[in-house]
Motif scaffolding. Structure first.
Motif, short mmCIF file in Angstrom:
data_model
loop_
_atom_site.label_atom_id
_atom_site.label_comp_id
_atom_site.label_asym_id
_atom_site.label_seq_id
_atom_site.Cartn_x
_atom_site.Cartn_y
_atom_site.Cartn_z
N PRO A 28 -15.78 34.17 25.89
CA PRO A 28 -15.35 35.50 26.37
C PRO A 28 -15.57 36.54 25.28
N PRO A 29 -16.03 37.74 25.66
CA PRO A 29 -16.25 38.78 24.65
C PRO A 29 -14.94 39.20 24.03
N HIS A 30 -15.08 39.70 22.85
CA HIS A 30 -13.90 40.17 22.13
C HIS A 30 -13.30 41.36 22.87
N ARG A 31 -12.02 41.32 22.97
CA ARG A 31 -11.38 42.36 23.77
C ARG A 31 -11.51 43.74 23.15
N GLY A 32 -11.56 43.84 21.85
CA GLY A 32 -11.60 45.15 21.22
C GLY A 32 -13.01 45.69 21.02
N ARG A 33 -14.07 44.90 21.31
CA ARG A 33 -15.46 45.33 21.08
C ARG A 33 -16.02 45.96 22.34
N PRO A 34 -16.54 47.23 22.31
CA PRO A 34 -17.10 47.85 23.53
C PRO A 34 -18.45 47.24 23.90
N VAL A 35 -18.72 47.15 25.18
CA VAL A 35 -19.98 46.60 25.68
C VAL A 35 -21.04 47.70 25.65
N PRO A 36 -22.23 47.47 25.01
CA PRO A 36 -23.27 48.51 24.99
C PRO A 36 -23.70 48.88 26.40
N ALA A 37 -24.05 50.22 26.57
CA ALA A 37 -24.44 50.69 27.90
C ALA A 37 -25.78 50.12 28.32
N ASP A 38 -26.67 49.81 27.33
CA ASP A 38 -27.99 49.29 27.68
C ASP A 38 -27.92 47.91 28.31
N ASP A 39 -26.80 47.18 28.09
CA ASP A 39 -26.71 45.85 28.66
C ASP A 39 -26.61 45.88 30.18
N HIS A 40 -26.21 47.03 30.73
CA HIS A 40 -26.10 47.15 32.18
C HIS A 40 -27.42 47.58 32.83
N VAL A 41 -28.45 47.96 32.02
CA VAL A 41 -29.75 48.42 32.53
C VAL A 41 -30.74 47.27 32.47
N PRO A 42 -31.43 46.98 33.55
CA PRO A 42 -32.43 45.89 33.52
C PRO A 42 -33.53 46.18 32.50
N PRO A 43 -34.10 45.17 31.87
CA PRO A 43 -35.16 45.40 30.88
C PRO A 43 -36.37 46.12 31.45
N GLY A 44 -36.75 45.79 32.69
CA GLY A 44 -37.90 46.46 33.27
C GLY A 44 -37.69 47.95 33.44
N LEU A 45 -36.46 48.34 33.83
CA LEU A 45 -36.17 49.76 33.98
C LEU A 45 -36.17 50.48 32.64
#
Length: 382
Positions: A28-45
């Motif tokens: 599980p990701p660390h609760r205090g670390r924010p998730v980068p916005a690029d992780d939600h964008v597909p690589p092709g896009l």
């Protein structure tokens, strides 16, 4: 129960064996670390977006460059004509420079070229003046023959159609003579610009022929040391492609003009020499120039020799096109310009849409130079 002495690490618990074929549980990701916005964008896009904004920047830069060139059309055209003159006269200047000083070789080359062009124009003017009276009689008789031909099958037009059309054109010219004269006077500035541009082109070509190599070396010296080899290869490839295209298209145009002149002389069509000059000038525009010139020759043949000879001249368009496309272009220009006919057609059409006749003339050499530079840099890319 065991106890650890001072300075000893606590004993690790033994790992439980994971069943064969099972996957480890996700961490599980660390609760205090924010998730980068690029992780939600597909690589092709993300890749497409990167290419998009880069292409937009290139498009804006190209638009600004074209806008600046459009505002400086006179010096740009003069430099282009100077490069054409340089590419044509350079072999002669290099040959004469073996036995003469470079400046005298340039002067003698310009004198010979001027004498050749002036002699051709004088011969054309003399031919038109000698045949003008006879041509007027033949045209009047030819219009009557065309009118008689159109009244029969398969057209079945009413008699006097061509005569009425000629009368309407004459009345229109007579009614709008003042407006046409004012338009011609207002366009006199174009003649001044043409003469100015030609003088500037000759002036630049003199220096290009005399010291063009030194000018290019000076331009290279202004670049950083790392960029000089790349620019040197790109410049050599660009000049080799441009000079090869210019000399090749002149050879093809001259060959077309000679073939058309022989055919028109055999068919006894008047104004053979002026039509040859028109074919030579029109063939400088690939694919579309030669058919337009031969269409004018077909109209002259229709008015002076009748519909049968005009149809033969139209058939000549197909023959000349096949010779030009399948023999002359591969033989003369294949070693210097390697562009697909589809690319040539699109380049001529795009240039004509953007800048008219001038754009149609300039489009193919610009595309050939760009393609040669891209190929040279791609082949030598480390």
């Amino acid at each position: 129960m065991t106890t650890n002495g001072p300075g000893r690490r606590p004993a690790r618990r033994p790992r439980r064996a994971r069943p064969l074929g099972s996957r480890p549980s996700p961490v599980p990701p660390h609760r205090g670390r924010p998730v980068p916005a690029d992780d939600h964008v597909p690589p092709g896009l993300r890749t497409a977006a990167g290419y998009t904004w880069r292409l937009l920047l290139l498009g804006v830069a190209a638009y600004l460059a074209v806008d600046v060139l459009a505002r400086l059309v006179l010096p740009v055209v003069a430099v282009f004509v100077a490069l054409v003159i340089t590419s044509v006269l350079r072999p002669l200047v290099d040959l004469l420079a073996r036995v003469l000083p470079r400046s005298l070789a340039v002067l003698l080359s310009f004198l010979l070229a001027g004498a050749l062009v002036g002699g051709i124009l004088a011969l054309v003017g003399t031919t038109v003046a000698d045949e003008w009276s006879r041509l007027g009689t033949e045209l009047r008789g030819g219009l009557g023959r065309i009118d008689h031909w159109l009244t029969g099958a398969p057209f079945h037009l009413r008699p006097g159609t061509v005569t009425d059309l000629r009368a309407k054109i004459g009345s229109f010219v007579a009614a709008h003579r003042t407006a046409l004269l004012n338009t011609a006077i207002s366009q006199a500035s174009r003649v001044v610009e043409l003469v100015t541009g030609l003088a500037l082109a000759v002036f630049c070509s003199v220096f290009f022929l005399h010291s063009g190599d030194r000018m290019w070396r000076w331009a290279e010296s202004l670049l950083p040391h790392r960029a000089r080899p790349v620019w040197h290869r790109a410049g050599r490839a660009a000049w080799r492609s441009f000079a090869g295209y210019t000399r090749g298209v002149l050879i093809v145009s001259a060959t077309n003009a000679v073939l058309v002149g022989i055919a028109l002389a055999v068919l006894r069509v008047p104004l053979v020499l002026p039509l040859m000059v028109l074919e030579f000038a029109a063939a400088l525009v690939p694919l579309i120039g030669s058919p337009i010139a031969l269409a004018v020759a077909a109209l002259v043949a229709l008015a002076t020799r009748g519909p049968v000879v005009a149809l033969l001249v139209l058939a000549l368009i197909v023959v000349i096109g096949q010779i030009e496309g399948h023999l002359l272009h591969p033989l003369v220009m294949g070693w210097s310009v390697r562009i697909h006919p589809v690319a040539i057609a699109l380049s001529v059409t795009g240039g004509a849409v953007l800048a008219g006749v001038l754009g149609a003339v300039v489009a193919v050499p610009v595309v050939s130079v760009a393609w040669a530079v891209i190929g040279e840099l791609r082949d030598h890319d480390p």
